[in-house]
Design a protein around this motif. Structure first.
Motif, PDB file in Angstrom:
ATOM      1  N   TRP A 191       3.710  11.756   0.312  1.00  0.00           N
ATOM      2  CA  TRP A 191       3.975  12.644   1.031  1.00  0.00           C
ATOM      3  C   TRP A 191       4.928  13.690   0.364  1.00  0.00           C
ATOM      4  O   TRP A 191       5.406  13.495  -0.471  1.00  0.00           O
ATOM      5  N   THR A 197       0.697  -1.192   0.222  1.00  0.00           N
ATOM      6  CA  THR A 197      -0.136   0.059  -0.061  1.00  0.00           C
ATOM      7  C   THR A 197       0.934   1.117  -0.023  1.00  0.00           C
ATOM      8  O   THR A 197       1.665   1.510   0.881  1.00  0.00           O
ATOM      9  N   SER A 220       1.902   5.248   0.047  1.00  0.00           N
ATOM     10  CA  SER A 220       1.859   6.389   0.654  1.00  0.00           C
ATOM     11  C   SER A 220       2.605   7.445   0.125  1.00  0.00           C
ATOM     12  O   SER A 220       3.651   7.510  -0.286  1.00  0.00           O
TER      13      SER A 220
END
Length: 114
Positions: free
Chosen positions: A45, A41, A43
């Motif tokens: 940023w 998964t 992410s």
């Protein structure tokens, strides 16, 4: 000498850097598909210019793509720095000590751990 030496750099201790060799950007959907194809998964940023991450470790393998801007990772145990630009990928095995400083235009990354 180019500041982007080769497409694949295998560093000691299982650290890998893969350079994006094209002039066009690496599309974010391709980065996400890379992680999802590995059942990870991702992410996303972002940080502003000059943001500093002190030296730390993770207990998992960290794979990170720089998708916008730049970031330089320090690898103090190797006395080495690795600068990433858009499209570049860095893989750090568990327990790898690293820090980072964000480049002058900020950075956006997509990462996942396994």
């Amino acid at each position: 000498m180019s500041d982007h030496p080769s497409y694949h750099e295998a560093l000691p201790k299982g650290i890998e850097v893969l350079r994006w060799p094209h002039k066009h950007s690496l599309p974010e959907p391709e980065v996400i598909a890379f992680f999802e194809s590995r059942n990870l998964t991702p992410s996303r940023w972002s940080n502003g210019p000059g943001e500093v991450y002190s030296v730390h470790t993770h207990n998992y393998q960290k794979t990170l793509f720089c998708v916008k801007g730049s970031i330089t990772f320090s690898l103090p145990d190797l006395k080495k720095e690795v600068a990433l630009r858009p499209g570049d990928r860095l893989t750090l095995p568990p327990g790898t000590r690293h820090g980072a400083i964000v480049g002058p235009d900020g950075v956006t990354c997509i990462e996942a751990g396994d």
